[in-house]
Scaffold this motif. Structure first.
Motif, PDB file in Angstrom:
ATOM      1  N   ILE A  35       0.828  -1.209   0.000  1.00 21.42           N
ATOM      2  CA  ILE A  35       0.000   0.000   0.000  1.00 21.42           C
ATOM      3  C   ILE A  35       0.863   1.261   0.000  1.00 21.42           C
ATOM      4  O   ILE A  35       0.521   2.266  -0.631  1.00 21.42           O
ATOM      5  CB  ILE A  35      -1.005   0.000   1.179  1.00 21.42           C
ATOM      6  N   ALA A  36       2.031   1.220   0.652  1.00 17.99           N
ATOM      7  CA  ALA A  36       2.937   2.373   0.669  1.00 17.99           C
ATOM      8  C   ALA A  36       3.544   2.603  -0.717  1.00 17.99           C
ATOM      9  O   ALA A  36       3.668   3.744  -1.171  1.00 17.99           O
ATOM     10  CB  ALA A  36       4.037   2.170   1.702  1.00 17.99           C
ATOM     11  N   ILE A  37       3.906   1.520  -1.378  1.00 18.77           N
ATOM     12  CA  ILE A  37       4.455   1.616  -2.738  1.00 18.77           C
ATOM     13  C   ILE A  37       3.395   2.164  -3.677  1.00 18.77           C
ATOM     14  O   ILE A  37       3.662   3.046  -4.497  1.00 18.77           O
ATOM     15  CB  ILE A  37       4.959   0.240  -3.212  1.00 18.77           C
ATOM     16  N   LEU A  38       2.181   1.664  -3.563  1.00 12.03           N
ATOM     17  CA  LEU A  38       1.076   2.127  -4.391  1.00 12.03           C
ATOM     18  C   LEU A  38       0.798   3.613  -4.160  1.00 12.03           C
ATOM     19  O   LEU A  38       0.571   4.368  -5.113  1.00 12.03           O
ATOM     20  CB  LEU A  38      -0.178   1.301  -4.112  1.00 12.03           C
ATOM     21  N   ALA A  39       0.843   4.044  -2.923  1.00 10.91           N
ATOM     22  CA  ALA A  39       0.600   5.459  -2.618  1.00 10.91           C
ATOM     23  C   ALA A  39       1.656   6.344  -3.278  1.00 10.91           C
ATOM     24  O   ALA A  39       1.332   7.397  -3.842  1.00 10.91           O
ATOM     25  CB  ALA A  39       0.591   5.682  -1.102  1.00 10.91           C
ATOM     26  N   ARG A  40       2.918   5.931  -3.219  1.00  8.29           N
ATOM     27  CA  ARG A  40       3.982   6.710  -3.872  1.00  8.29           C
ATOM     28  C   ARG A  40       3.809   6.715  -5.382  1.00  8.29           C
ATOM     29  O   ARG A  40       4.012   7.726  -6.044  1.00  8.29           O
ATOM     30  CB  ARG A  40       5.356   6.149  -3.496  1.00  8.29           C
TER      31      ARG A  40
END
Length: 70
Positions: A35-40
């Protein structure tokens, strides 16, 4: 418009440097939540879309000022 004016052409303004820049994908760090990678990645996409909007506005300004040749 006379023949001389048509032959002279139009000196277009230079394209702003930021409109030529390509956006890299967000970095992927092993072990980081997806989810953090997707947000970036979405943030990167937002920047790219904003740049595209500025490019379109730049082109629209040119065509309204100088017209188009078709």
């Amino acid at each position: 418009m006379t023949t001389g004016q048509a032959a002279a052409g139009v000196a277009l303004p230079t394209l702003p440097d930021d409109l030529r820049r390509r956006e890299a994908h967000a970095p992927v760090v092993e072990g980081e939540p997806v989810i953090a990678i997707l947000a970036r990645e979405r943030h990167v996409l937002d920047r790219a879309n904003a740049r595209q909007g500025r490019t379109i506005q730049f082109y629209d300004d040119l065509t309204s000022r100088y017209g188009t040749r078709r």
